[in-house]
Design a protein around this motif. Structure first.
Motif, PDB file in Angstrom:
ATOM      1  N   ASP A 153      -7.209   8.054 -27.504  1.00 38.24           N
ATOM      2  CA  ASP A 153      -7.676   6.761 -28.022  1.00 38.24           C
ATOM      3  C   ASP A 153      -7.375   5.644 -27.034  1.00 38.24           C
ATOM      4  OD1 ASP A 153      -8.671   7.865 -30.325  1.00 38.24           O
ATOM      5  OD2 ASP A 153      -6.960   7.334 -31.578  1.00 38.24           O
ATOM      6  N   LYS A 154      -6.178   5.697 -26.470  1.00 35.38           N
ATOM      7  CA  LYS A 154      -5.770   4.657 -25.519  1.00 35.38           C
ATOM      8  C   LYS A 154      -6.679   4.656 -24.295  1.00 35.38           C
ATOM      9  CE  LYS A 154      -1.660   3.024 -23.028  1.00 35.38           C
ATOM     10  NZ  LYS A 154      -0.222   3.283 -22.772  1.00 35.38           N
ATOM     11  N   GLU A 155      -6.995   5.833 -23.783  1.00 34.75           N
ATOM     12  CA  GLU A 155      -7.862   5.930 -22.607  1.00 34.75           C
ATOM     13  C   GLU A 155      -9.274   5.444 -22.921  1.00 34.75           C
ATOM     14  OE1 GLU A 155      -7.563   9.979 -21.421  1.00 34.75           O
ATOM     15  OE2 GLU A 155      -5.538   9.760 -20.577  1.00 34.75           O
ATOM     16  N   GLU A 156      -9.759   5.759 -24.134  1.00 33.12           N
ATOM     17  CA  GLU A 156     -11.105   5.317 -24.499  1.00 33.12           C
ATOM     18  C   GLU A 156     -11.158   3.797 -24.639  1.00 33.12           C
ATOM     19  OE1 GLU A 156     -14.630   6.274 -27.763  1.00 33.12           O
ATOM     20  OE2 GLU A 156     -12.809   7.502 -27.693  1.00 33.12           O
ATOM     21  N   ILE A 157     -10.119   3.219 -25.237  1.00 34.81           N
ATOM     22  CA  ILE A 157     -10.053   1.754 -25.359  1.00 34.81           C
ATOM     23  C   ILE A 157     -10.052   1.112 -23.979  1.00 34.81           C
ATOM     24  CG2 ILE A 157      -8.603  -0.181 -26.082  1.00 34.81           C
ATOM     25  CD1 ILE A 157      -7.589   1.687 -28.364  1.00 34.81           C
ATOM     26  N   GLN A 158      -9.205   1.623 -23.096  1.00 35.54           N
ATOM     27  CA  GLN A 158      -9.103   1.054 -21.757  1.00 35.54           C
ATOM     28  C   GLN A 158     -10.428   1.180 -21.002  1.00 35.54           C
ATOM     29  OE1 GLN A 158      -5.725   3.332 -20.388  1.00 35.54           O
ATOM     30  NE2 GLN A 158      -4.281   1.686 -20.859  1.00 35.54           N
ATOM     31  N   GLY A 159     -11.144   2.292 -21.230  1.00 38.72           N
ATOM     32  CA  GLY A 159     -12.431   2.479 -20.570  1.00 38.72           C
ATOM     33  C   GLY A 159     -13.460   1.451 -21.013  1.00 38.72           C
ATOM     34  N   LYS A 160     -13.516   1.187 -22.335  1.00 36.88           N
ATOM     35  CA  LYS A 160     -14.471   0.207 -22.854  1.00 36.88           C
ATOM     36  C   LYS A 160     -14.120  -1.202 -22.391  1.00 36.88           C
ATOM     37  CE  LYS A 160     -15.862   2.932 -26.859  1.00 36.88           C
ATOM     38  NZ  LYS A 160     -17.199   3.217 -26.287  1.00 36.88           N
ATOM     39  N   LEU A 161     -12.829  -1.504 -22.351  1.00 34.48           N
ATOM     40  CA  LEU A 161     -12.414  -2.832 -21.888  1.00 34.48           C
ATOM     41  C   LEU A 161     -12.711  -3.009 -20.403  1.00 34.48           C
ATOM     42  CD1 LEU A 161      -9.011  -3.254 -23.788  1.00 34.48           C
ATOM     43  CD2 LEU A 161     -11.266  -4.143 -24.399  1.00 34.48           C
ATOM     44  N   ALA A 162     -12.573  -1.935 -19.634  1.00 33.07           N
ATOM     45  CA  ALA A 162     -12.896  -2.008 -18.205  1.00 33.07           C
ATOM     46  C   ALA A 162     -14.394  -2.256 -18.014  1.00 33.07           C
ATOM     47  CB  ALA A 162     -12.477  -0.714 -17.509  1.00 33.07           C
ATOM     48  N   GLN A 163     -15.231  -1.610 -18.832  1.00 32.93           N
ATOM     49  CA  GLN A 163     -16.677  -1.845 -18.778  1.00 32.93           C
ATOM     50  C   GLN A 163     -16.990  -3.312 -19.081  1.00 32.93           C
ATOM     51  OE1 GLN A 163     -17.675   1.853 -21.383  1.00 32.93           O
ATOM     52  NE2 GLN A 163     -19.565   1.294 -20.379  1.00 32.93           N
ATOM     53  N   ALA A 164     -16.313  -3.848 -20.097  1.00 33.98           N
ATOM     54  CA  ALA A 164     -16.551  -5.253 -20.458  1.00 33.98           C
ATOM     55  C   ALA A 164     -16.148  -6.177 -19.317  1.00 33.98           C
ATOM     56  CB  ALA A 164     -15.774  -5.597 -21.729  1.00 33.98           C
ATOM     57  N   ARG A 165     -15.010  -5.900 -18.682  1.00 33.10           N
ATOM     58  CA  ARG A 165     -14.552  -6.731 -17.559  1.00 33.10           C
ATOM     59  C   ARG A 165     -15.549  -6.672 -16.392  1.00 33.10           C
ATOM     60  NH1 ARG A 165      -9.461  -4.716 -19.003  1.00 33.10           N
ATOM     61  NH2 ARG A 165      -9.623  -3.057 -17.437  1.00 33.10           N
TER      62      ARG A 165
END
Length: 360
Positions: free
Chosen positions: A178-190
């Protein structure tokens, strides 16, 4: 003497083929340029970022639930391990008693078969033999029965501890995923935001700040947007809230955190996610709320989805997945922790589809 023949001219067919190939290359090149995806506009980027933030928020609430489960499992495992240790000590004590009885029988000329049975690794074999039972006294039989019961309890506790450890391991793995998926989506947004010009990023930030200031103006009695912008740190309890009530205390607590950064998985006091802010604010009012927005949906009386039914202090649950929650403060406004990169702020209560309005 070297020959100075003129080069043979290319055939007409060959010239035609080369000309056609060149024309095709030029055409393909121009088509590629014509069909290249244009850079997304500022509004398109904002829409994509909002979608990614919402997806990250769904995973954040799943992450929060997994954290809560992991903490509960860790506590259970610790308790079970303590029980196993105490039970092992009890079994060892009884085994010692059996050894003493066997040694005494041996010294006093007891029956060798009895000694053998009492020292057997399987007391069930002893208890299942009526003939052997007739050869030992009641004290020895009681000790063996006790040993059998305590050993069975120990085996059960060990099995339960192993099961909880396996469940804890599975939960920990899910937590990491879950943590990795959250970080991935936030990186896409950035990355999407970084694709904009500085001017466009500033315009988006200004629009968010203005919306928050307007929401605060409405929530705190109608002060102007300009004054609200200058006075962003001011914390006025919403209008029409009974003084001394749990709702008033929770709203005052949330208002004291205006401007505090959002952080997924955080429940204060220095950063918050959406459900973490609700849990913390109501804790300051002496009310215990569950950790996730999905659980908070069932943490009181459901008064429907019409914002006209909401009272200051109600929890507003958003989206079909109940992935976001905010605190209603009156006049159609809420306080919430929006998403990564934002801070705790005011917002219009109808910012997203309302799933439920809950009165703790």
């Amino acid at each position: 003497m070297a020959s100075h023949r003129r080069p043979k001219p290319a055939g007409r067919a060959r010239v035609s083929i080369l000309t056609a190939a060149a024309a095709t290359a030029v055409a393909l090149s121009s088509q590629a340029g014509a069909h290249a995806d244009p850079a997304p506009s500022k509004d398109q980027v904002k829409q994509q970022v909002d979608t990614l933030n919402e997806q990250a928020e769904v995973k954040t609430e799943e992450y929060n639930a997994a954290v809560e489960k992991e903490q509960g499992l860790q506590k259970q495992v610790s308790q079970l391990q303590d029980q196993v240790a105490r039970q092992q000590a009890e079994v060892s004590t009884i085994q010692g008693s059996l050894g003493e009885i066997a040694a005494e029988q041996y010294r006093t000329g007891g029956i060798p078969q009895t000694v053998q049975l009492m020292l057997s690794a399987s007391p069930d074999s002893f208890l299942g033999q009526a003939g052997a039972m007739n050869q030992v006294g009641s004290t020895q039989a009681d000790v063996l029965k006790s040993f059998k019961g305590e050993q069975a309890k120990l085996d059960q506790q060990k099995a339960e501890a192993e099961q909880k450890l396996a469940e804890l391991d599975s939960t920990t793995q899910r937590l990491q995923a879950d943590k990795e998926e959250i970080q991935g989506k936030l990186a896409q947004a950035r990355n999407l935001l970084d694709s904009l010009t500085q001017k466009e990023r500033d315009e988006l930030a200004a629009a968010e700040a203005k919306a928050a200031a307007d929401a605060k103006a409405k929530a705190t009695g109608g002060q102007s947007t300009e004054r609200a912008s200058r006075d962003a740190a001011r914390t006025d309890v919403a209008v029409n809230v009974p003084a001394g009530s749990h709702a008033a205390a929770a709203i005052a607590a949330a208002q004291s955190k205006l401007g505090t950064p959002y952080s997924y998985g955080a429940a204060g006091p220095d950063s918050f996610d959406c459900s973490g802010l609700m849990k913390w604010a109501y804790a300051q009012a002496g009310v215990s709320l569950p950790r996730t927005s999905q659980e908070q949906r069932s943490a009181g009386t459901n008064v429907g989805t019409n914002i006209a039914s909401a009272l200051p202090g109600d929890l507003i649950i958003y989206n079909s997945s109940a992935s976001h929650v905010a605190l209603y403060v009156g006049n159609g406004q809420v306080i919430h922790a929006p998403h990564t990169g934002a801070v705790v702020r005011y917002e219009t209560a109808t910012m997203s589809p309302i799933n439920a309005i809950v009165r703790p």
